[in-house]
Write a protein that holds these residues in place. Structure first.
Motif, PDB file in Angstrom:
ATOM      1  N   GLU A   9       6.816  -2.029  32.826  1.00  9.48           N
ATOM      2  CA  GLU A   9       7.375  -0.866  31.787  1.00  9.48           C
ATOM      3  C   GLU A   9       6.523  -0.865  30.383  1.00  9.48           C
ATOM      4  O   GLU A   9       5.948  -1.766  30.106  1.00  9.48           O
ATOM      5  N   PHE A  10       7.026   0.084  29.848  1.00  7.73           N
ATOM      6  CA  PHE A  10       6.149   0.166  28.552  1.00  7.73           C
ATOM      7  C   PHE A  10       7.207   0.433  27.481  1.00  7.73           C
ATOM      8  O   PHE A  10       8.035   1.248  27.455  1.00  7.73           O
ATOM      9  N   ASP A  11       7.597  -0.529  26.325  1.00  8.47           N
ATOM     10  CA  ASP A  11       8.230  -0.265  25.401  1.00  8.47           C
ATOM     11  C   ASP A  11       7.553   0.480  24.171  1.00  8.47           C
ATOM     12  O   ASP A  11       6.762  -0.225  23.369  1.00  8.47           O
ATOM     13  N   TYR A  12       7.883   1.940  23.966  1.00  9.64           N
ATOM     14  CA  TYR A  12       6.927   2.515  23.048  1.00  9.64           C
ATOM     15  C   TYR A  12       7.450   2.203  21.680  1.00  9.64           C
ATOM     16  O   TYR A  12       6.690   2.396  20.693  1.00  9.64           O
ATOM     17  N   LEU A  13       8.640   2.067  21.256  1.00  9.76           N
ATOM     18  CA  LEU A  13       9.209   1.808  20.125  1.00  9.76           C
ATOM     19  C   LEU A  13       8.356   0.491  19.564  1.00  9.76           C
ATOM     20  O   LEU A  13       7.795   0.416  18.416  1.00  9.76           O
ATOM     21  N   THR A  43      16.665  -8.137  22.726  1.00 14.92           N
ATOM     22  CA  THR A  43      15.463  -7.833  21.910  1.00 14.92           C
ATOM     23  C   THR A  43      14.363  -8.854  22.407  1.00 14.92           C
ATOM     24  O   THR A  43      13.253  -8.587  22.328  1.00 14.92           O
ATOM     25  N   TYR A  44      14.850 -10.324  22.976  1.00 12.54           N
ATOM     26  CA  TYR A  44      13.957 -11.207  23.145  1.00 12.54           C
ATOM     27  C   TYR A  44      13.912 -11.261  24.676  1.00 12.54           C
ATOM     28  O   TYR A  44      14.715 -10.549  25.502  1.00 12.54           O
TER      29      TYR A  44
END
Length: 426
Positions: free
Chosen positions: A57-61, A151-152
């Motif tokens: 996946e890609f975290d855009y933020l 978050t981690y």
């Protein structure tokens, strides 16, 4: 290298064994039943089901790629004919249902054989649908997705003994989930400092007590264990017990802090002891004695002189796991060169064994191996510490809950060894 195994886990009766890999796949093996004609076939595990658990996946933020690699798998105790397991990558935990189907319904009134809806005007008589036998199909379906709570990177998941809740731990926080509720979790440990520059340690592993649903333990990169009681407070930042061995000042070096980091912690089946693994040792702690471990086992003490080069090639950060046998009398953990170690807590005997193609032939007996330090006296089959292969490492191991069957993940190979006698591992 997407097929490198990243986790291994037996289910509660040991009939199923699941592995997860770097490519996000889960492979489930099932134990074959014993037959009178082939008594040796029992204990063999064959592939039962394979499915893709996580995708990249890609975290855009944050402009971050989230790997599909499976960090942990945990089985839920079986309640009915289906099996359930939790799998997690760095961010997202998923609950999967694994079920079998060997019958199919036939003779619908309003559908034809292909499943298309019939024209109602053509239906002139009613029939009772029947179940017809068919080839066995294993169906795997996602039941819940627990996301957006970390978050981690998630390093641990652990199912509680109440069978209703589980926890997930990342570097700085531990969350408590209800298995039926995906949109919220409760934060039960938070060690994140107000200013990240003040960060001195991270959470490395966490596990629930096997019998008391209010107790859990988590380990840290500083080599400490904290036992927490959820009855004392909603946020378990104040531990009930702190297990820590004071460092010997004479043994202090640049690497002391790195090698004292605990990479794995496991409760014994009885719930009385804790097994931990750091870089060079495995330790058994008594829950009633916090000041020092009950037992300390040297896994590969011959590497002490090699810490500098192990630091340079990043091996010093390898996270080895550890496992108890079913009666809590023997512990197992991995090492380099495809070696794994077993320590008998009663006799104090230990053995080094090798997971290799030669040793995996049916009914082959595993020969004990010995490593000698550089310049030391060598016997015929000894291997010198200078010729160890540090790319072959056994990080992930699992022990059958009741029998002497072990699963060893050596990079992209899974080895299953069974003890046919009581003395030697086969």
């Amino acid at each position: 290298m997407s097929d490198i195994i990243s986790t291994v886990e037996f289910n509660h009766n040991g009939e199923l064994l699941a592995t997860g890999d770097k490519g996000g796949r889960v492979v489930i093996f099932q134990r074959e039943p014993e037959t009178k004609t082939e008594p040796f076939s029992q204990g063999e595990y064959n592939v039962y089901s394979t499915f893709q658990s996580h995708e990249p996946e890609f975290d855009y933020l944050k402009s971050l790629e989230i790997e599909e690699k499976i960090n942990k798998i945990r089985w839920l105790p079986q309640q009915n004919a289906a099996h359930f397991l939790l799998s997690t990558n760095d961010k997202t935990i998923k609950l999967w249902k694994v079920s079998e189907r060997d019958k199919r319904p036939e003779g619908y009134n309003l559908k034809d054989e292909e499943g298309r809806i019939k024209d109602i005007s053509t239906v002139t008589s009613l029939q009772v649908p029947v179940l017809k036998p068919m080839d066995l199909m294993v169906e795997v379906s996602p039941r819940r997705v627990f996301a957006n709570a970390h978050t981690y990177h998630v390093n641990s998941i652990s199912v509680n003994s109440d069978y209703e809740t589980y926890m997930s731990a990342d570097d700085l926080r531990i969350n408590l989930w209800h298995l039926d509720i995906t949109d919220r979790s409760f934060n039960i440990v938070d060690i994140k400092p107000a200013n990240m520059e003040d960060l001195t340690e991270v959470i490395t592993a966490a596990e629930f007590h096997p019998h008391h649903c209010n107790l859990f333990v988590y380990s840290s990169s500083k080599g400490t264990l904290r036992l927490c009681d959820m009855r004392e407070a909603a946020l378990c930042d104040k531990h009930s017990k702190l297990f820590e061995e004071p460092e010997d000042p004479s043994a202090h070096s640049f690497f002391s802090e790195i090698i004292s980091s605990v990479s794995d912690v496991k409760f014994s089946h009885s719930g009385r002891y804790l097994l931990t693994r750091d870089y060079l040792t495995a330790k058994v702690w008594d829950l009633n004695m916090e000041r020092k471990p009950l037992e300390t086992y040297q896994v590969h003490d011959y590497l002490r002189s090699k810490l500098c080069s192990l630091y340079e090639n990043d091996c010093i950060f390898d996270k080895f796991e550890c496992a108890w046998n079913g009666s809590d009398s023997v512990i197992m953990t991995g090492a380099y060169n495809n070696f794994f170690r077993m320590f008998d807590r009663n006799t104090k005997r230990d053995v080094t064994l090798e997971a290799s193609r030669e040793s995996s032939k049916p009914r082959a007996v595993l020969k004990p191996r010995r490593v000698c330090s550089a310049g030391g006296k060598r016997r015929k089959d000894d291997i010198s510490v200078d010729s160890l292969d540090f790319t072959k490492k056994i990080l992930h191991t699992a022990w059958h809950p009741t029998e002497n069957i072990i699963a060893i993940a050596a990079t992209n190979n899974l080895y299953i060894f069974q003890d046919k006698l009581n003395s030697e591992m086969h």
